[in-house]
Design an enzyme around this catalytic site. Structure first.
Site, PDB file in Angstrom:
ATOM      1  N   HIS A 489       0.172  -9.655   3.050  1.00 49.71           N
ATOM      2  CA  HIS A 489       0.998  -8.551   3.007  1.00 49.71           C
ATOM      3  C   HIS A 489       0.943  -7.920   4.264  1.00 49.71           C
ATOM      4  CE1 HIS A 489       2.851  -4.998   0.657  1.00 49.71           C
ATOM      5  NE2 HIS A 489       2.217  -4.263   1.570  1.00 49.71           N
ATOM      6  N   GLU A 490      -0.254  -7.383   4.867  1.00 49.13           N
ATOM      7  CA  GLU A 490      -0.350  -6.517   6.071  1.00 49.13           C
ATOM      8  C   GLU A 490       0.266  -7.494   7.179  1.00 49.13           C
ATOM      9  OE1 GLU A 490      -1.029  -3.614   5.523  1.00 49.13           O
ATOM     10  OE2 GLU A 490      -1.451  -3.485   3.561  1.00 49.13           O
ATOM     11  N   HIS A 493       3.806  -6.889   7.508  1.00 47.86           N
ATOM     12  CA  HIS A 493       4.245  -5.943   8.378  1.00 47.86           C
ATOM     13  C   HIS A 493       4.206  -5.867   9.784  1.00 47.86           C
ATOM     14  CE1 HIS A 493       4.925  -2.977   5.068  1.00 47.86           C
ATOM     15  NE2 HIS A 493       3.600  -3.201   4.449  1.00 47.86           N
TER      16      HIS A 493
END
Length: 697
Positions: A489-490, A493
């Site tokens: 997820h990170e 980003h």
């Protein structure tokens, strides 16, 4: 007198020279990629650097205001865009470290700096002469031969001034100054109280009966934590790996309750770190600011610059998902309750501190799957190769560890990120494990965003910060499935920041609408339940063997386990956020009562008397998600729809990946996000792909 004046002038010059010689912020960051010289930055450097940054920024703004030529994009908007370079350098380091590597001195500095920065921002945003120039460029933007990206930047600056009170009367501008300063102080204090409250709780266990049910990996980590505090036994705290592991595996219901209550009553039981007054103050000040600017509620004020556009669209999303998932969620709770009663030989009413324990046991029975089965295959170094490797497979990126780049903590690593042709794209910092000075949770941030100036593409310095299971004396860091998912997820980003190709920093990377920013991150999570992907990196840390096919199939089969419960849990946070920020009158009531009413529609487990989420809900009270937490679900609709394109064309299909890179990851906020999405997908997203992925449809 003249002699004294020159003496004072010389002393001032010498003082400034000495400060420049000794303060790394006032010199060029002259290492290989111009990253912050963390090895030279000291606590005492921050405040002088902030003071100088404010001075320099003021001087730059004065030059723009005093320009005798008619306002143009170049002499007003672009000049503003390129101003504040020192401010960006100092803020980028200080506030990132305030979250990732903080201490009491840093927190004290933040309390002193925050009012100064708030005043500085207001001095710019409420400057009538500056706004006149911006408005002149804004009014003529379609008649000035500007590119679409330049028009977008002009509109962003104009809306920024408008949203910050530039159109208010003189009296209301002063009111806005007071309110924004008050809000700045309250949000800062909220975050610091939450961190201190989290750090102060420790549960030291010394009796073997107290650790019943806990697997070896959890116990090793707890023993290491106790040892680090010079204590004997097993120490548990409120950091994610410690808390989640204990709640999932401990057979001691009384201790699960104790830990749950500590976690769920953070900053709400009185004492020096209580946040109840801050919740009221932040809520009411935000409402006053919104009213001052002509809006009925803070949500109305915020949502006009979001994909959702208004409260009605947000509540439509929350209500539609609630209706779609409610029956599924209620059946899941019944299933876990029945299982728990059968397991214990008596009727059990599932309490919040029971959910992780019994639901995990039921999952184990149904799918013969739990974290301890997958953990040996998720050794951190292999996971890094797998996560980085996904970017290689999709976009041709490579990651080269660069030990020459200074880091802010010995556990942090720095990587050169290269494109398929070998061109340098970005610096990526990774910071994986909990520390006392680190906020809980996981996040991506940047020390410098991407932009083009004087024809030079200045590449970004991106950081991903997490709180993953630590290595022990006998084992490397072995991650849970959820931790690997968080990493992906990170990292999504991070890709959004690292692949940016905008001309202007204000529009680059993740500087997009809050309900669009989670699309690149949530999209990455989809690969983790695909065998073709797991086969690339999920190897046993001792034998090197691939994760067995039968175990991978269990992961796939269990992918939608408790999907209804998890959806309603996320919706409850969205409803709570919207309740606080849809208020149209001052709030003076009881926070717990308000919270329970807000979340009642999607409540699944019994209410616990003292529990309260709001006083530790940092996302909305000290982060950037106020009236925006729904964005996770909004983006989930987008990511499910987007991943269906990969499923159709191939998990690692280069053409699909290139389209996503070109139309989404590189474009930042240079165009309306729905238009960007349609360029990638060929159509607007629908909820169908999400319902199908979740097994609800």
């Amino acid at each position: 007198m003249k002699k004294l004046f020159y003496l004072l002038l010389i002393m001032t010059v010498l003082s400034c020279t000495e400060m420049a010689d000794s303060n790394p912020f006032l010199m060029s960051f002259d290492n290989q990629h111009g990253t912050p010289p963390f090895d030279k930055i000291k606590i005492e450097h921050y405040e002088p650097a902030f003071d100088e940054a404010i001075k320099q920024h003021n001087d730059e703004i004065e030059v723009i205001i005093n320009n005798e030529n008619a306002p143009t994009f170049e002499n007003t908007i672009l000049a503003m865009e390129h101003s504040g370079e020192l401010m960006n350098k100092v803020s980028g380091v200080f506030f990132n470290l305030l979250s990732a590597e903080s201490n009491d001195e840093m927190m004290d500095i933040s309390q002193r700096i925050s009012p100064k920065l708030s005043e500085h921002g207001n001095n710019i945003n409420l400057n009538e002469d500056l706004f006149k120039r911006v408005k002149h460029v804004y009014d003529s933007r379609y008649d000035s031969n500007l590119t679409n990206e330049q028009i977008r930047l002009v509109e962003k600056y104009y809306e920024g001034f408008e949203n910050s009170g530039a159109t208010l009367s003189k009296e209301d501008k002063e009111k806005y100054r007071e309110l924004s300063l008050e809000l700045s102080k309250a949000t800062l204090e909220f975050g610091q109280n939450s961190l201190k409250e989290t750090n102060k709780f420790e549960m030291l266990l010394t009796d073997s009966l107290d650790i019943a049910g806990l697997p070896e990996s959890i116990l090793e980590a707890a023993a290491a934590k106790a040892k680090s505090k010079e204590k004997e036994g097993w120490m548990f705290d409120l950091s994610a790996p410690s808390y989640i592991g204990f709640m999932k595996y401990s057979t001691r219901r009384d201790l699960r309750e104790k830990l749950y209550m500590a976690f769920s009553t953070k900053s709400v039981m009185g004492g020096e770190f209580d946040n109840q007054d801050n919740v009221r103050k932040i809520t009411n000040v935000r409402l006053q600011i919104a009213n001052l600017l002509g809006y009925d509620s803070y949500a109305d004020y915020v949502l006009k610059n979001r994909m959702a556009k208004n409260k009605e669209s947000v509540f439509d999303l929350l209500n539609n998902l609630s209706s779609a998932y409610k029956n599924v969620a209620e059946q899941e709770v019944k299933d876990v309750t029945n299982f728990a009663s059968k397991m214990e030989g008596k009727t059990i009413e599932i309490q919040p501190w029971d959910w992780s324990f019994y639901s995990d046991k039921l999952k184990d029975e149904r799918f013969e799957l739990n974290d301890e089965m997958t953990r040996p295959y998720f050794e951190l170094e292999n996971v890094k190769k797998g996560v980085f490797g996904l970017a290689t497979d999709l976009y041709g990126l490579s990651f080269k560890k660069n030990n020459a780049i200074p880091v802010y903590h010995s556990e942090v690593e720095a990587f050169d990120v290269l494109d398929a042709n070998g061109d340098f794209l970005a610096v990526l910092f990774t910071d994986f494990h909990p520390r006392d000075g680190k906020q809980s949770g996981a996040w991506m941030t940047s020390f410098k965003d991407q932009f083009v100036k004087d024809g030079v593409d200045s590449r970004p310095h991106v950081s991903i910060v997490m709180n993953f299971t630590r290595p022990t004396d006998s084992k490397p860091a072995l991650l849970t499935f959820d931790e690997v998912e968080t990493f992906l997820h990170e990292f999504g980003h991070a890709l959004h920041g690292m692949l940016s190709k905008s001309n202007y920093e204000s529009l680059s990377g993740t500087s997009v609408y809050r309900d669009f920013v989670e699309l690149p991150s949530q999209l990455m999570e989809n690969w983790l339940t695909e065998k073709e992907y797991l086969d690339k990196f999920a190897f046993h840390y001792q034998t090197g063997e691939k994760m067995p096919e039968v175990l991978i199939q269990k992961i796939i089969d269990a992918a939608n386990y408790n999907t209804g419960y998890l959806c309603l849990r996320q919706l409850s946070f969205g409803y709570l956020d919207m309740a606080w920020h849809s208020l149209t009158e001052e709030f003076t009531g009881d926070i717990r009562t308000f919270e329970r009413n807000a979340m009642e529609r999607v409540k699944l487990l019994p209410t616990v008397k003292d529990a309260c989420m709001s006083t530790a809900f940092s996302h909305i009270f000290s982060g950037g998600y106020a009236a925006g937490y729904y964005g996770y679900k909004w983006a989930e609709v987008l990511d499910a729809d987007a991943f269906s394109e990969f499923k159709q064309n191939g998990l690692f299909d280069k053409q699909t990946a290139q389209s996503f890179r070109t139309n989404i990851l590189e474009r930042g906020n240079t165009e309306d996000p729905m238009e960007l999405y349609k360029k990638f997908r060929g159509q607007e997203p629908s909820i169908d792909a999400l319902l199908e992925r979740s097994g609800v449809k």
